[in-house]
Write a protein that holds these residues in place. Structure first.
Motif, PDB file in Angstrom:
ATOM      1  N   PRO A 155       1.721   1.711  14.345  1.00 24.34           N
ATOM      2  CA  PRO A 155       1.523   3.004  13.691  1.00 24.34           C
ATOM      3  C   PRO A 155       2.122   2.926  12.277  1.00 24.34           C
ATOM      4  N   THR A 156       1.946   3.976  11.485  1.00 24.68           N
ATOM      5  CA  THR A 156       2.591   4.054  10.177  1.00 24.68           C
ATOM      6  C   THR A 156       4.116   4.115  10.360  1.00 24.68           C
ATOM      7  N   LEU A 157       4.833   3.377   9.524  1.00 26.82           N
ATOM      8  CA  LEU A 157       6.292   3.317   9.647  1.00 26.82           C
ATOM      9  C   LEU A 157       6.962   3.799   8.373  1.00 26.82           C
ATOM     10  N   LYS A 158       8.038   4.565   8.536  1.00 33.65           N
ATOM     11  CA  LYS A 158       8.854   4.904   7.368  1.00 33.65           C
ATOM     12  C   LYS A 158      10.098   4.023   7.397  1.00 33.65           C
ATOM     13  N   ILE A 159      10.302   3.293   6.290  1.00 35.33           N
ATOM     14  CA  ILE A 159      11.447   2.392   6.176  1.00 35.33           C
ATOM     15  C   ILE A 159      12.457   3.023   5.221  1.00 35.33           C
ATOM     16  N   LYS A 160      13.706   3.007   5.625  1.00 39.20           N
ATOM     17  CA  LYS A 160      14.791   3.610   4.831  1.00 39.20           C
ATOM     18  C   LYS A 160      14.704   3.222   3.364  1.00 39.20           C
ATOM     19  N   LYS A 161      14.652   1.912   3.092  1.00 38.38           N
ATOM     20  CA  LYS A 161      14.463   1.484   1.703  1.00 38.38           C
ATOM     21  C   LYS A 161      14.073   0.013   1.628  1.00 38.38           C
ATOM     22  N   LEU A 162      13.331  -0.331   0.575  1.00 36.08           N
ATOM     23  CA  LEU A 162      13.039  -1.725   0.258  1.00 36.08           C
ATOM     24  C   LEU A 162      13.193  -1.873  -1.248  1.00 36.08           C
ATOM     25  N   ALA A 163      13.459  -3.120  -1.667  1.00 37.75           N
ATOM     26  CA  ALA A 163      13.557  -3.372  -3.105  1.00 37.75           C
ATOM     27  C   ALA A 163      12.156  -3.475  -3.683  1.00 37.75           C
ATOM     28  N   VAL A 164      11.893  -2.704  -4.719  1.00 40.96           N
ATOM     29  CA  VAL A 164      10.593  -2.727  -5.373  1.00 40.96           C
ATOM     30  C   VAL A 164      10.774  -3.288  -6.774  1.00 40.96           C
ATOM     31  N   SER A 165       9.938  -4.255  -7.105  1.00 39.75           N
ATOM     32  CA  SER A 165       9.997  -4.829  -8.435  1.00 39.75           C
ATOM     33  C   SER A 165       8.749  -4.440  -9.201  1.00 39.75           C
ATOM     34  N   GLY A 166       8.911  -3.908 -10.363  1.00 43.67           N
ATOM     35  CA  GLY A 166       7.756  -3.503 -11.158  1.00 43.67           C
ATOM     36  C   GLY A 166       8.063  -3.720 -12.625  1.00 43.67           C
ATOM     37  N   ASP A 167       7.986  -2.668 -13.402  1.00 37.12           N
ATOM     38  CA  ASP A 167       8.243  -2.796 -14.846  1.00 37.12           C
ATOM     39  C   ASP A 167       9.703  -3.057 -15.164  1.00 37.12           C
ATOM     40  N   GLU A 177       9.001   1.652 -12.082  1.00 34.49           N
ATOM     41  CA  GLU A 177      10.303   1.090 -12.421  1.00 34.49           C
ATOM     42  C   GLU A 177      10.910   0.338 -11.229  1.00 34.49           C
ATOM     43  N   SER A 178      11.473  -0.816 -11.503  1.00 32.78           N
ATOM     44  CA  SER A 178      12.124  -1.577 -10.433  1.00 32.78           C
ATOM     45  C   SER A 178      13.303  -0.786  -9.885  1.00 32.78           C
ATOM     46  N   ASN A 179      13.359  -0.682  -8.566  1.00 31.83           N
ATOM     47  CA  ASN A 179      14.466   0.047  -7.934  1.00 31.83           C
ATOM     48  C   ASN A 179      14.335  -0.083  -6.421  1.00 31.83           C
ATOM     49  N   GLU A 180      15.255   0.528  -5.697  1.00 35.33           N
ATOM     50  CA  GLU A 180      15.082   0.616  -4.253  1.00 35.33           C
ATOM     51  C   GLU A 180      14.472   1.976  -3.939  1.00 35.33           C
ATOM     52  N   GLY A 187       9.385   8.139  -3.250  1.00 32.13           N
ATOM     53  CA  GLY A 187       9.220   6.874  -2.550  1.00 32.13           C
ATOM     54  C   GLY A 187       7.820   6.346  -2.725  1.00 32.13           C
ATOM     55  N   LEU A 188       7.475   5.351  -1.935  1.00 28.61           N
ATOM     56  CA  LEU A 188       6.170   4.741  -2.076  1.00 28.61           C
ATOM     57  C   LEU A 188       5.453   4.645  -0.740  1.00 28.61           C
ATOM     58  N   LEU A 189       4.149   4.889  -0.788  1.00 28.74           N
ATOM     59  CA  LEU A 189       3.289   4.636   0.368  1.00 28.74           C
ATOM     60  C   LEU A 189       2.556   3.336   0.062  1.00 28.74           C
ATOM     61  N   ILE A 190       2.745   2.342   0.894  1.00 30.70           N
ATOM     62  CA  ILE A 190       2.102   1.038   0.665  1.00 30.70           C
ATOM     63  C   ILE A 190       0.834   0.952   1.512  1.00 30.70           C
ATOM     64  N   ILE A 191      -0.302   0.655   0.843  1.00 31.43           N
ATOM     65  CA  ILE A 191      -1.565   0.571   1.579  1.00 31.43           C
ATOM     66  C   ILE A 191      -2.127  -0.851   1.607  1.00 31.43           C
ATOM     67  N   ASN A 192      -1.473  -1.758   0.906  1.00 30.12           N
ATOM     68  CA  ASN A 192      -1.939  -3.146   0.936  1.00 30.12           C
ATOM     69  C   ASN A 192      -0.803  -4.077   0.547  1.00 30.12           C
ATOM     70  N   ILE A 193      -0.678  -5.167   1.277  1.00 26.79           N
ATOM     71  CA  ILE A 193       0.269  -6.214   0.895  1.00 26.79           C
ATOM     72  C   ILE A 193      -0.467  -7.539   0.857  1.00 26.79           C
ATOM     73  N   GLN A 194      -0.065  -8.399  -0.076  1.00 35.72           N
ATOM     74  CA  GLN A 194      -0.719  -9.701  -0.204  1.00 35.72           C
ATOM     75  C   GLN A 194       0.309 -10.824  -0.212  1.00 35.72           C
ATOM     76  N   GLY A 195      -0.201 -12.011   0.053  1.00 35.35           N
ATOM     77  CA  GLY A 195       0.659 -13.191  -0.017  1.00 35.35           C
ATOM     78  C   GLY A 195       1.468 -13.410   1.236  1.00 35.35           C
ATOM     79  N   LEU A 196       0.978 -12.845   2.359  1.00 35.09           N
ATOM     80  CA  LEU A 196       1.722 -12.966   3.619  1.00 35.09           C
ATOM     81  C   LEU A 196       1.916 -14.406   4.066  1.00 35.09           C
TER      82      LEU A 196
END
Lengths: 462, 451
Positions: free
Chosen positions: B439-451, B224-227, B364-373
């Protein structure tokens, strides 16, 4: 560039360990690059690329070697070293090179090398002035000019012996708008497989103005809402959606190894019947065009999808062997430093029947992506992403307000099926496409299209 | 033609053409790559290449030119082009040929033992990676890319101000990506290693990382889209930092292309974050004793406990700002004028383990890959919106795979929103400008867009 006798000797040496095909690619290229920031030429570079690539096949194994030293001794030595990677007995192959003169479809009127640098600088200054003076909010303008003249010679053990000249020129205008400690950018980068006469055919000021207008529009835009919605993608560079979402998956590079979602689907319906997609390297003087591909095969018009049915792939020689199919004239490489593989040239979705106005008027709520940035794809899963440089929210059939920071994601096969309106205003846009054989000039194109539902990544919930 | 002789003639002819000071830069490299597909060598490449960059002062402006052909005809082309190029420069910034620095710290980036490994051993290694990948899980249907490559490079920088420097380096890498399938669900996973110590190349480990990642993504769906609070795995955080490296360039700051303008000695990130540029790092791919202008390189903290301490400078930007060069002049290739880039740049590791970071999150979410940099972010505004995948974290545990989402935010805000820093510093594959780690970073929040 190299004598026929020497090439024959190199090819012979390359086949000495049992290879069944060998190829020589010679490149001599002159490059010019000029960078203007803030109205002043900051840096300039020009020079000469020169090298020779030698490729050998044995079945579907391939060996590639290259060097900058074109002396007889060194070329034979490189051919020998490359051949050493193949273990076998020499086959009985007679090499008979016949010089083929090719028909030049891309006439050059003013060779870029004959144009004084100051004239190129004048052109950049014209673009700069228009963009900078567009509005007070435009805080910085960067103009890049580049041209190249690439001379190639390609010969192989099947008798191919051809030469070609590719002249390309492009001017890229990047604008920055600043306001309240924030910055947004706009971009336009027209280019062609043409000499300096290109700039008599286009109005560079119009492009500069567009680049400035985009930055100004975006600095006043809100963040894009996120979630699934219909997306209207405008013509021209909007075709990057097909390029990323589907084009790469139709390259034999991934099809031959079965690592593309489109593998084994010829004759099947893979898209909405409104979609006809074509890759055409023959369009006179277009950015992605050339007379022959980088294996010496003449380029041609390849229909990839016709009324939604998958008709063909883009194929090079090596992957053609894997697939049992002929080359479609789609082998490309950035330079002699790369072995060629199947790549796109000028790839576009053909015209449909709707007008852009009808498409917008028929959309109750959605995103209108007027200018796209770039994108990328994983051909195995078909998952793509690309960025929207200039976007608007459409509400009740009308463009409501600009939005920034939108990204579109989805899967190629799904998005192709969800194209539910196709416009009648086909246009092409210029880009650089990176893949395993380097970065090559490629055109993308389409009329305005609508995808009934796509995931839009933004920063705001709505 | 011998290169010393080539140099001498070039400088002589340049002087006759009216050039005051001149510099030549040779870059030659030997490359070797093997790709394996279904147990066979699918591609085998070898090459030796050379490139020569020339620059010289003509009427007070710096003219550049290059060639890949070392012969008599190239000398005339190099000079003609450089003079012409200098003549159109109208920037007021002064660029100069540099005399030698006072001291150069020795850097050893060449491992001779790599040459003792035979091509057969390398071929066997990369073949065994593919074999392992298929063996690990029967859902592996294809090993798309299975590549071993190595490069040894030699650079030489000589100028008319008596600078005469040379450096040698070598590096090897392996990359594997696999495709797994369950029903109609297809996923991919990849892994890499980069080092000039062949004993570190572990086929099993490499294959396992790629297969584990691909398999773990099976059944992924959107969210679900959310922060959400976001954990950026070390390699993902390094990729993101790499994409935003241009903001630290003094050139971009001076040209109004970086929002870090006027921020020196100001807090730009959470006080737990320190960013280092270390040209002397052991096993650093970008380690070097001199930069693209021949200036000695320097260790520096770019961000110290959240405070911006310096931009990255070459001599041109340093002079303009009235500071000393930080030794970050960069020649991406002999085809490029001198620009600016970091060497080995990384976010200093913290003392929290990866698991502790995961455990700290309710949802929250653990991100292991990002694309379109290259497209989905704007280094000028700092905004990014990137296609991503990873896992949902619930009640401190990794719950299920998530894909078809985007994460969006602003890099300048993200620097302030870093809440935890892991102890697992990792470097990403070098992308051309610097060798970047996090190193691995924890970010307070990011906007996530999904369903």
């Amino acid at each position: 560039m190299l004598s026929k006798a020497l090439i024959e000797d190199v090819l012979n040496e390359a086949l000495s360990t049992g290879g069944d095909f060998a190829e020589v690619f010679v490149e001599d290229k002159l490059n010019t690059g000029l960078l203007m920031i803030g109205g002043k030429i900051e840096s300039t570079m020009s020079g000469r690329d020169f090298g020779v690539g030698i490729r050998i096949f044995k079945g579907t194994n391939s060996v590639y070697a290259y060097t900058n030293k074109a002396t007889r001794d060194n070329l034979l030595d490189v051919a020998r070293k490359a051949a050493a990677a193949i273990n076998g007995e020499r086959k009985d192959i007679v090499i008979n090179l016949m010089k083929n003169d090719i028909v030049n479809n891309h006439k050059i009127v003013i060779p870029v090398g004959n144009v004084e640098k100051l004239k190129k600088v004048d052109l950049m200054r014209r673009a700069y002035n228009v963009a900078k003076n567009y509005d007070d909010v435009i805080s910085q303008v960067t103009v890049r000019y580049g041209d190249s003249e690439q001379n190639v010679l390609i010969a192989n053990t099947e008798g191919v012996f051809v030469e070609d000249k590719r002249v390309r020129t492009r001017t890229m205008i990047q604008t920055i708008a600043s306001k309240d400690g924030e910055m947004q950018s706009g971009f336009y980068g027209p280019g062609a497989h043409m000499g300096f006469e290109f700039y008599d055919k286009i109005n560079i000021e119009e492009y500069a103005k567009e680049a400035a207008r985009i930055a100004k529009t975006m600095i006043d835009a809100e963040y894009c809402p996120s979630g699934k919605m219909p997306v209207i993608i405008d013509n021209g560079f909007g075709g990057v959606i097909f390029h990323e979402a589907c084009g790469h998956g139709l390259e034999a590079t991934s099809v031959a190894k079965g690592t593309s979602v489109f593998a084994g689907k010829i004759g099947e319906k893979v898209a909405s019947e409104l979609v006809t997609a074509i890759d055409d390297g023959t369009i006179p003087n277009e950015w992605g065009s050339q007379n022959i591909d980088d294996e010496g095969t003449p380029t041609r018009k390849n229909v990839l999808i016709e009324n939604g049915i998958l008709k063909g792939y883009m194929i090079d020689k090596l992957n053609g062997r894997r697939m049992g199919m002929d080359s479609t004239g789609s082998a490309r490489r950035q330079s002699y430093k790369y072995a060629p593989t199947s790549r796109m040239t000028n790839t576009y979705i053909a015209n449909g029947e709707s007008t852009k106005e009808e498409i917008i008027a028929n959309t109750e709520y959605g995103l209108y992506a007027k200018y796209m940035g770039g994108g990328s794809v994983n051909p195995a899963t078909g998952e793509f992403n690309f960025s929207v440089m200039e976007g608007y929210i459409v509400r009740n059939g009308k463009i409501e307000k600009p939005v920034r920071g939108a990204t579109l994601i989805g899967k190629g096969l799904e998005v192709l099926k969800k194209i539910d309106m196709v416009g009648n205003n086909l246009d092409l846009g210029q880009g650089m496409c990176g893949s395993v054989s380097g970065t090559v000039a490629a055109n993308v194109g389409q009329p305005t299209i609508r995808v009934s539902s796509m995931t839009v990544g933004g920063r705001k919930g709505e | 033609m011998d290169r010393r002789e080539f140099m001498k003639k070039l400088f002589e002819k340049g002087k006759q053409a009216g050039m005051k000071e001149m510099e030549i830069y040779f870059q030659d490299s030997d490359n070797f790559d093997i790709k394996v597909f279904k147990g066979e060598i699918d591609n085998y490449s070898i090459s030796n290449e050379i490139g020569v960059s020339f620059r010289g002062l003509y009427n007070g402006k710096m003219g550049y030119s290059y060639t890949e052909k070392i012969d008599e005809t190239s000398i005339d082309i190099l000079i003609k082009e450089a003079v012409e190029n200098a003549s159109v420069i109208d920037s007021d910034d002064e660029e100069n040929i540099q005399p030698p620095s006072e001291n150069y710290k020795e850097v050893n980036n060449y491992n001779n033992s790599l040459n003792k490994v035979t091509p057969e051993e390398k071929i066997n290694f990369i073949k065994s990676v593919e074999k392992e990948a298929f063996k690990l899980d029967n859902r592996v249907i294809s090993v798309q890319h299975c590549i071993f490559g190595e490069e040894s490079a030699h650079t030489m920088l000589v100028n008319t101000k008596e600078l005469d420097l040379e450096e040698k380096s070598n590096i090897a890498y392996a990359y594997v990506s696999v495709m797994v399938k369950e029903g109609e669900d297809v996923k991919t996973g990849g892994s890499y290693i980069i080092s000039n110590d062949f004993s570190k190349f572990d086929a099993k480990k490499l294959a396992k990382e790629a297969v584990d990642e691909a398999v773990s993504m099976l059944g992924a769906k959107s969210i679900e889209s959310n922060e959400y609070p976001i954990v950026l795995r070390n390699d993902v955080a390094a990729n993101l930092l790499e994409a935003f490296v241009p903001i630290f360039s003094a050139e971009n700051v001076q040209k109004d292309l970086s929002l870090l303008k006027g921020k020196i000695d100001k807090q730009i990130g959470n006080s737990i974050i320190t960013v280092v540029d270390d040209p002397f790092m052991k096993n650093g791919v970008a380690s070097a004793s001199f930069d693209g202008e021949g200036v000695s390189t320097k260790y520096k903290k770019v961000i110290d406990k959240g405070i911006l301490k310096t931009y990255l400078h070459n001599t041109k930007t340093a002079k303009k700002d009235g500071v000393e060069s930080t030794g970050n002049a960069y020649k991406p290739s002999y085809k490029s004028p001198v620009s600016i880039a970091p060497t080995n740049m990384y976010i200093e590791k913290g003392n929290i383990t990866f698991n502790e970071i995961i455990e700290s999150i309710d949802k929250g979410l653990l991100i292991i890959n990002i694309q379109g940099l290259h497209a989905g972010l704007n280094t000028v505004s700092g905004d990014f919106s990137l296609s991503a995948y990873g896992y949902l974290i619930e009640n401190g545990k990794i719950d299920r795979p998530v894909n078809q989402i985007t994460i969006a935010g602003n890099f300048f805000e993200l620097l302030k929103d870093i809440e935890m820093i892991g102890d697992d510093l990792r470097f990403t594959l070098p992308g051309g400008s610097g060798y970047i780690g996090s190193p691995t970073l924890k970010i307070k929040k990011l906007a996530v867009s999904g369903d």
